[in-house]
Scaffold this motif. Structure first.
Motif, PDB file in Angstrom:
ATOM      1  N   UNK A   1       0.729  -1.265   0.057  1.00  0.00           N
ATOM      2  CA  UNK A   1      -0.086  -0.045  -0.151  1.00  0.00           C
ATOM      3  C   UNK A   1       0.924   1.289   0.094  1.00  0.00           C
ATOM      4  N   UNK A   2       0.247   2.304  -0.642  1.00  0.00           N
ATOM      5  CA  UNK A   2       0.965   3.749  -0.429  1.00  0.00           C
ATOM      6  C   UNK A   2       1.138   4.068   0.886  1.00  0.00           C
ATOM      7  N   UNK A   3       2.273   4.855   0.999  1.00  0.00           N
ATOM      8  CA  UNK A   3       2.354   5.381   2.494  1.00  0.00           C
ATOM      9  C   UNK A   3       2.162   6.809   2.585  1.00  0.00           C
ATOM     10  N   UNK A   4       1.378   7.457   1.730  1.00  0.00           N
ATOM     11  CA  UNK A   4       1.113   8.866   1.807  1.00  0.00           C
ATOM     12  C   UNK A   4      -0.273   9.190   2.397  1.00  0.00           C
ATOM     13  N   UNK A   5      -0.902  10.371   2.133  1.00  0.00           N
ATOM     14  CA  UNK A   5      -2.332  10.693   2.689  1.00  0.00           C
ATOM     15  C   UNK A   5      -3.175  10.988   1.204  1.00  0.00           C
ATOM     16  N   UNK A   6      -4.562  11.060   1.494  1.00  0.00           N
ATOM     17  CA  UNK A   6      -5.055  11.482   0.246  1.00  0.00           C
ATOM     18  C   UNK A   6      -6.363  12.191   0.833  1.00  0.00           C
ATOM     19  N   UNK A   7      -7.031  12.872   0.089  1.00  0.00           N
ATOM     20  CA  UNK A   7      -8.312  13.683   0.615  1.00  0.00           C
ATOM     21  C   UNK A   7      -9.676  12.835   0.227  1.00  0.00           C
ATOM     22  N   UNK A   8     -10.391  12.784   0.979  1.00  0.00           N
ATOM     23  CA  UNK A   8     -11.707  11.848   0.670  1.00  0.00           C
ATOM     24  C   UNK A   8     -12.811  12.307   1.581  1.00  0.00           C
ATOM     25  N   UNK A   9     -14.204  12.211   1.132  1.00  0.00           N
ATOM     26  CA  UNK A   9     -15.401  12.755   1.874  1.00  0.00           C
ATOM     27  C   UNK A   9     -15.577  11.734   2.981  1.00  0.00           C
ATOM     28  N   UNK A  10     -15.726  12.302   4.176  1.00  0.00           N
ATOM     29  CA  UNK A  10     -16.059  11.190   5.417  1.00  0.00           C
ATOM     30  C   UNK A  10     -17.580  11.326   5.819  1.00  0.00           C
TER      31      UNK A  10
ATOM     32  N   UNK B   1      -4.219   5.550   4.108  1.00  0.00           N
ATOM     33  CA  UNK B   1      -4.532   4.504   3.401  1.00  0.00           C
ATOM     34  C   UNK B   1      -5.385   3.519   3.831  1.00  0.00           C
ATOM     35  N   UNK B   2      -5.131   3.368   5.236  1.00  0.00           N
ATOM     36  CA  UNK B   2      -6.033   2.323   5.896  1.00  0.00           C
ATOM     37  C   UNK B   2      -7.526   3.047   5.943  1.00  0.00           C
ATOM     38  N   UNK B   3      -7.649   4.183   6.408  1.00  0.00           N
ATOM     39  CA  UNK B   3      -9.028   4.813   6.237  1.00  0.00           C
ATOM     40  C   UNK B   3      -9.867   5.024   5.028  1.00  0.00           C
TER      41      UNK B   3
ATOM     42  N   UNK C   1     -13.570   3.768   3.874  1.00  0.00           N
ATOM     43  CA  UNK C   1     -14.564   4.594   3.553  1.00  0.00           C
ATOM     44  C   UNK C   1     -14.673   4.223   1.939  1.00  0.00           C
ATOM     45  N   UNK C   2     -13.691   3.932   1.170  1.00  0.00           N
ATOM     46  CA  UNK C   2     -14.144   3.698  -0.464  1.00  0.00           C
ATOM     47  C   UNK C   2     -14.779   2.511  -0.444  1.00  0.00           C
ATOM     48  N   UNK C   3     -14.515   1.398   0.359  1.00  0.00           N
ATOM     49  CA  UNK C   3     -15.116   0.214   0.226  1.00  0.00           C
ATOM     50  C   UNK C   3     -16.444   0.244   0.382  1.00  0.00           C
ATOM     51  N   UNK C   4     -17.022   0.917   1.521  1.00  0.00           N
ATOM     52  CA  UNK C   4     -18.223   1.141   1.960  1.00  0.00           C
ATOM     53  C   UNK C   4     -19.156   1.928   0.952  1.00  0.00           C
ATOM     54  N   UNK C   5     -18.401   2.729   0.398  1.00  0.00           N
ATOM     55  CA  UNK C   5     -19.081   3.568  -0.660  1.00  0.00           C
ATOM     56  C   UNK C   5     -19.283   2.780  -1.940  1.00  0.00           C
ATOM     57  N   UNK C   6     -18.393   1.982  -2.240  1.00  0.00           N
ATOM     58  CA  UNK C   6     -18.574   1.113  -3.666  1.00  0.00           C
ATOM     59  C   UNK C   6     -19.568  -0.147  -3.071  1.00  0.00           C
ATOM     60  N   UNK C   7     -19.843  -0.594  -2.082  1.00  0.00           N
ATOM     61  CA  UNK C   7     -20.827  -1.595  -1.738  1.00  0.00           C
ATOM     62  C   UNK C   7     -21.876  -0.953  -1.450  1.00  0.00           C
ATOM     63  N   UNK C   8     -22.133   0.218  -0.954  1.00  0.00           N
ATOM     64  CA  UNK C   8     -23.533   1.090  -0.767  1.00  0.00           C
ATOM     65  C   UNK C   8     -24.729   0.247  -0.384  1.00  0.00           C
ATOM     66  N   UNK C   9     -24.565  -0.177   0.933  1.00  0.00           N
ATOM     67  CA  UNK C   9     -25.704  -0.918   1.317  1.00  0.00           C
ATOM     68  C   UNK C   9     -26.926   0.202   1.542  1.00  0.00           C
ATOM     69  N   UNK C  10     -28.073  -0.008   1.348  1.00  0.00           N
ATOM     70  CA  UNK C  10     -29.199   0.844   1.487  1.00  0.00           C
ATOM     71  C   UNK C  10     -29.322   1.399   2.802  1.00  0.00           C
ATOM     72  N   UNK C  11     -29.221   0.358   3.552  1.00  0.00           N
ATOM     73  CA  UNK C  11     -29.548   0.689   5.208  1.00  0.00           C
ATOM     74  C   UNK C  11     -28.442   1.661   5.694  1.00  0.00           C
TER      75      UNK C  11
ATOM     76  N   UNK D   1     -16.819   0.769   9.801  1.00  0.00           N
ATOM     77  CA  UNK D   1     -16.013   0.534  10.891  1.00  0.00           C
ATOM     78  C   UNK D   1     -15.237  -0.904  10.745  1.00  0.00           C
ATOM     79  N   UNK D   2     -15.986  -1.926  10.284  1.00  0.00           N
ATOM     80  CA  UNK D   2     -15.409  -3.032  10.413  1.00  0.00           C
ATOM     81  C   UNK D   2     -15.469  -3.930   8.801  1.00  0.00           C
ATOM     82  N   UNK D   3     -15.480  -3.267   7.830  1.00  0.00           N
ATOM     83  CA  UNK D   3     -15.574  -3.690   6.250  1.00  0.00           C
ATOM     84  C   UNK D   3     -14.195  -4.307   5.703  1.00  0.00           C
ATOM     85  N   UNK D   4     -13.163  -3.676   6.513  1.00  0.00           N
ATOM     86  CA  UNK D   4     -11.796  -3.965   5.564  1.00  0.00           C
ATOM     87  C   UNK D   4     -11.017  -3.924   6.812  1.00  0.00           C
ATOM     88  N   UNK D   5      -9.613  -4.602   6.394  1.00  0.00           N
ATOM     89  CA  UNK D   5      -8.589  -4.942   7.034  1.00  0.00           C
ATOM     90  C   UNK D   5      -7.158  -4.746   6.227  1.00  0.00           C
ATOM     91  N   UNK D   6      -6.164  -4.107   6.834  1.00  0.00           N
ATOM     92  CA  UNK D   6      -4.967  -4.102   6.451  1.00  0.00           C
ATOM     93  C   UNK D   6      -3.889  -4.469   7.404  1.00  0.00           C
TER      94      UNK D   6
END
Length: 479
Positions: A208-217, A228-230, A234-244, A253-258
């Motif tokens: 994984x990359x070691x830097x930082x990036x901007x994303x909507x929380x 990268x971990x955060x 955020x990105x994986x939860x947005x892609x899956x996009x559960x309606x609830x 909070x618990x959908x990914x692991x690094x």
């Protein structure tokens, strides 16, 4: 790789316009970063098979053209394979062989990318080997920490993952977002598995990359700088996009692991292949390779009235007919594993049958000296009652039963150079009784659970001599 393979006592075939492909199988020794393979290939038979496939394809095109000329619809071709419902043993063997053949320089090393033609080459070359251009961009991944990424689905996973096509679409979307955000493609092997509750999840080995990036929380309600971990959460939860909303919040909070601790362990091609092959296969984790029942759907179609009903029913609920056709709507999980941005590196050398057979014998004896076993289930008969029952037992693992096969090692070129020295001495010696013993490289000749010092080592003549075992520095061998 090529330098180590050139040490083997190989033979060269006639090449050019007047070359003729001979009949019969040819013995070959293949060297890759983590595999030593002895195989036979019949190139004349393969060429005839290719010609038959071309004729079959041309006949199919002519048939389709006839349908179109008559104004009729072209029928759908019959499927060439059945639905995949589990991870087969052959697929596991292919995974081990392929992941051991890959060149992981793009993942862990340093290389150059030509700015004119895009060819990747070693950083020790001043010019591109394809176009001879001196202009190149240096890519250095030596300072990164390898990690194992895990992508899971929320508790109500069937709502967002009704089939395998949707799951793979989520994975490809993540790869595209990764490239747009971090400016580089997602590189590394990946594997699809299933949890006990049936939900699919992915494992990806990358740096994984070691830097930082901007994303909507969504929780903070603003754009913020994250690591990268955060970003992955955020990105994986947005892609899956559960309606609830609550399910989506828990998924963030618990959908990914690094896991960097697991990634650091994968330091060579063999360890990478063995990890992906054995992950979830030992003990009671075989369920991770079974397709969930929610993705498997089969119905019965009544021959009398054409009504679809449950496959567990004995008769049609409408007309009571007993004759029905079983229709399987299961699409299957598709591929269980793959890799992105990596290429296999193989050095193939043709040898004589005598050299190929002797190389297979050496590898078989080397693997047998490890004393590795596997667990099987056998049937037994109780003598007093005649009752048949099953029990588990362990038997010795066997490779190169017919002097052909492959074995995983930590350093393929180093092992190939030692094997080549033995084979050269074998061809030049006047008698097999005076052939020097094969000296295996460090890290390639000791077993995971082999004998200690003073173990019996086999010579090519079949005699046994007491010799000290190699130092147990790093286990190796075929899994």
């Amino acid at each position: 790789m090529a330098a180590a393979a050139d040490l083997l006592p190989s033979i060269t075939e006639q090449s050019g316009r007047d070359a003729v492909i001979g009949e019969g199988p040819r013995w070959e020794i293949v060297v890759s970063p983590g595999v030593i393979r002895v195989r036979t290939r019949d190139y004349a038979r393969a060429e005839r098979t290719h010609e038959r496939q071309l004729r079959h394809h041309q006949a199919g095109v002519d048939i389709r053209a006839g349908y179109l000329a008559e104004g009729r619809d072209v029928p759908e071709p019959l499927p060439t394979r059945g639905t995949i419902c589990a991870w087969s043993a052959k697929s596991r063997a292919r995974l081990i062989a392929r992941l051991s053949d890959l060149d992981y320089t793009r993942l862990y090393g340093r290389y150059r990318t030509c700015t004119d033609c895009g060819t990747e080459h070693s950083d020790q070359l001043d010019h591109c080997p394809a176009c001879r251009s001196p202009r190149a961009a240096i890519v250095d991944r030596t300072g990164r920490l390898p990690a194992m990424l895990t992508l899971t689905y929320p508790g109500d996973w069937l709502t967002v993952a009704p089939d395998a096509e949707t799951v793979k679409r989520h994975f490809w979307a993540l790869c595209k977002r990764y490239e747009r955000t971090w400016g580089e493609p997602l590189i590394g092997p990946w594997k699809l598995e299933f949890q006990r509750r049936g939900a699919p999840h992915f494992h990806i080995s990358t740096t994984p990359p070691m830097g930082f990036t901007s994303v909507y929380d969504p929780d903070a309600g603003r754009i913020r700088s994250v690591d990268f971990r955060t970003w992955l959460s955020l990105t994986w939860a947005e892609i899956v996009a559960h309606p609830d909303a609550e399910q989506r919040r828990r998924h963030r909070l618990a959908g990914t692991g690094v896991d960097y601790a697991e990634g650091i362990k994968l330091t060579d091609p063999r360890r990478m292949a063995v990890y992906f092959a054995k992950y979830g296969t030992s003990g009671g984790k075989e369920y991770q390779h079974r397709v969930p029942a929610e993705w498997c759907s089969a119905v019965l179609v009544c021959d009398d009235c054409g009504v679809e009903y449950d496959a567990d029913s004995d008769e049609c609920p409408d007309c009571g007919g007993l004759d029905a056709e079983l229709v399987d709507h299961t699409s299957g999980p598709g591929r269980f594993w793959g890799y992105r941005g990596l290429r296999p590196v193989l050095a193939v050398r043709q040898v004589t049958p005598a050299i190929g057979i002797q190389a297979g014998r050496v590898l078989r004896r080397w693997y047998r000296s490890k004393r590795l076993t596997r667990q099987i289930t056998v049937e037994r008969v109780e003598q007093s009652t005649g009752r048949v029952y099953t029990r588990r037992t362990r038997v010795r693992k066997r490779l190169f039963a017919h002097n052909r096969g492959f074995a995983c090692v930590n350093d393929g070129p180093a092992y190939a150079s030692q094997l080549a020295r033995y084979l050269v001495d074998l061809t030049t010696s006047s008698s097999l009784h005076h052939v020097p013993e094969l000296a295996l490289p460090r890290g390639a000749g000791n077993a995971r659970s082999g004998a200690g010092a003073g173990a019996s080592v086999e010579r090519p003549t079949g005699r046994t001599t007491d010799a000290p075992a190699p130092a147990p520095d790093s286990p190796s061998g075929a899994p």
